[in-house]
Design an enzyme around this catalytic site. Sequence first.
Site, mmCIF file in Angstrom:
data_model
loop_
_atom_site.group_PDB
_atom_site.id
_atom_site.type_symbol
_atom_site.label_atom_id
_atom_site.label_comp_id
_atom_site.label_asym_id
_atom_site.label_seq_id
_atom_site.Cartn_x
_atom_site.Cartn_y
_atom_site.Cartn_z
ATOM 1 N N HIS A 152 -27.633 -8.581 -15.029
ATOM 2 C CA HIS A 152 -28.546 -7.589 -14.683
ATOM 3 C C HIS A 152 -28.451 -6.314 -15.583
ATOM 4 O O HIS A 152 -28.788 -5.431 -15.369
ATOM 5 C CB HIS A 152 -28.227 -7.332 -13.385
ATOM 6 C CG HIS A 152 -28.040 -8.161 -12.477
ATOM 7 N ND1 HIS A 152 -28.961 -8.751 -11.471
ATOM 8 C CD2 HIS A 152 -26.881 -8.708 -11.933
ATOM 9 C CE1 HIS A 152 -28.388 -9.518 -10.738
ATOM 10 N NE2 HIS A 152 -27.155 -9.701 -11.121
ATOM 11 N N SER A 273 -39.714 4.963 -40.067
ATOM 12 C CA SER A 273 -40.846 5.026 -39.190
ATOM 13 C C SER A 273 -41.829 6.211 -40.299
ATOM 14 O O SER A 273 -41.249 6.675 -41.043
ATOM 15 C CB SER A 273 -40.575 6.189 -37.913
ATOM 16 O OG SER A 273 -41.503 7.062 -37.585
ATOM 17 N N LYS A 279 -35.581 7.282 -38.412
ATOM 18 C CA LYS A 279 -35.584 5.979 -37.573
ATOM 19 C C LYS A 279 -35.079 4.714 -38.554
ATOM 20 O O LYS A 279 -35.384 4.867 -39.688
ATOM 21 C CB LYS A 279 -37.095 5.749 -37.194
ATOM 22 C CG LYS A 279 -37.411 6.735 -35.777
ATOM 23 C CD LYS A 279 -36.450 6.380 -34.674
ATOM 24 C CE LYS A 279 -36.962 5.114 -34.031
ATOM 25 N NZ LYS A 279 -38.259 5.069 -33.512
ATOM 26 N N GLU A 286 -38.036 -7.665 -33.436
ATOM 27 C CA GLU A 286 -39.407 -7.233 -32.710
ATOM 28 C C GLU A 286 -40.477 -8.097 -32.881
ATOM 29 O O GLU A 286 -41.022 -8.663 -31.953
ATOM 30 C CB GLU A 286 -39.739 -5.855 -32.845
ATOM 31 C CG GLU A 286 -38.705 -4.828 -32.265
ATOM 32 C CD GLU A 286 -39.180 -3.419 -32.746
ATOM 33 O OE1 GLU A 286 -39.851 -2.743 -31.864
ATOM 34 O OE2 GLU A 286 -38.800 -2.903 -33.860
#
Length: 454
Positions: A152, A273, A279, A286
Site C-alpha cells: 500500500h 525544467s 529540477k 516517465e
Amino acid sequence: MRNRFGKELDKLAKEYTASVSFDKRLYRHDIAGSIAHARMLWKQGIIPEKDAELIIMGLISIREEIEHGKFQFKEELEDIHMNIEARLIEKIGDAGAMLHTARSRNDQVALDMRMFTREAISETIAKLKSLQEALLTLAEANKDVSMPGYTHVQRAQPTLLAHHLLAYFEMFQRDIERFQQCYQRTDVMPLGSGAMAGVSYPVDRSAVAKELGFSEVSANSMDAVSDRDFVIEYMAAASMAMMHISRLAEEIVLWSSAEFDFIEIDDAYATGSSIMPQKKNPDVAELARGKTGRVYGHLMAMLTTMKGLPLSYNRDLQEDKEGLFDTVDTLNLTLEVFAAMIASLHINKERTRKATEENYTLATDVADYLVKKGVPFREAHGIVGKLVRYAIECKKTLAELDITEYKRFSQKFDKDVKSITVESALAARNIPGGTAPEKVQKALGAAREKLNGK
Ligand code: ARG
C-alpha cells in the site's frame, strides 16, 4: 493490372487502400520469401531454371536498390509486394512475370509478417536479457543494501534491495518465456496456401520452409492466410512486458523524488525544467510508463480488427502492420534506454538503511517473538499493535522503549526482545523465495546462471 475493370481506381480510394508507405518495411522478408519461392518453382519443374536465375538475380539487385535509396516506391502499385514484382518485370521482362506462379499476395503477406515477427521476437528477447543484466548487476553490486519493503506504499518490513530488484528479474524472465512461446507459434510457413484454398501446382512447401528457416508448414490454407494471432500474441506479450517496465518506472520516479531519496538517476538520463533551475526529472522512466498506454492501444486495436472477420483473407488484415511496427519499435527502444538508465543508477544506501529502521518495520518480528514464547499469533498481533500505538504516542522507536515498558503489554517480553534488528528480521526470512541474505545470495547466483544461459 486493371483488366477486369472499366475504369481506373479513384484517386482517393487508391490513397486509402495503399499500404506501401508503411509495408515497405517488409522488403527484406518479401525478397527472401520470393527467392525461396522462385528456387522451389524451378526445382519442382514449375518454371525453367534460366528464368528462376534471372528472378533471383533481379530480386537481389532490387534489394540493393532499396538499401541504397535508389528504389522508387510507387503508391499506385499499392503495396510492397506489387512494387517489387513490377520492378522485377521492368528489369528482367517476361521471366519476372513467372514469380507469382503458385502464390497469392495473401500467403505472401502472411509469410512476410511471420518472418518480420520472428525477427522482432529475437530482438526483443535479447533486449529483455540486457535489461535483466542491468538489474542483476545493480543487485549484485548492492547486495547488502537494505530497504523497507512496501505494501500500500506504506513501509512494511525490511528487505534487501537486491531482493526487490530480483522481483523484476523474475517478471522479465516470464516475459522472455512468453516471447519464446510466441516464437514457436509464429515459426510456421504459410506459402503454398495461395489465395486461401491451397495452390494447384506441385509445390514443395517443406523446401521453402527449410530455406527460410521455418520449423513447420501451416496445416490449413484458410487459417494460414487469414490468421494474425501471432501478431496479437506479440502485442500481448509486449503489453505485459511494458506493464512490468512501467511498474519499475513508477518506482524509479518515486525513489528519485526528495520524499524517498533512495536513488539518483545519472545526469545522462535525466532532464531539467525550462523554468525551475533546480529540477532534475526522471523523464526516461516517465516516458516508459507513458508509452505503455500506446502499446496496450495497439493490442486492443488489433483484437478489435480481427474479431468480426469471416474466413479467410479480408483486407482489414492490412491494418496489422502499423500497430505491430510501432509496438516493436516502442518496446525495443524502451528496453534499450531503460537498461542503460538502470545500469547508471546510484543507490543512496544510508538513506534506504535509515528508512528501513523507521516506522516500526520490525513490528511483525516483535509479534513473531511472542509467538515463539507461546502466544497465539492473533493475540501477539494485538499486543504489538497496542505497543506500537504507545510508542507513537511517546514519540519513541521500539528500540527506545525499555523493557519495563514492553512488559506492560505482555509479561512474555524479556530483555532479548531488544535483539530484534533489521539484520535479525532479514535473516529470519530464510526460506526459499525469502529476503534473508543467504537466500538472496543464492537467488543472485541462480539468476546469473539463468542469464548467462546454461
Ligand atoms: N497489402 C495487403 C495486406 O497487407 C497485401 C495482401 C493483399 N491481398 C489482396 N487480396 N488484396 O494485407
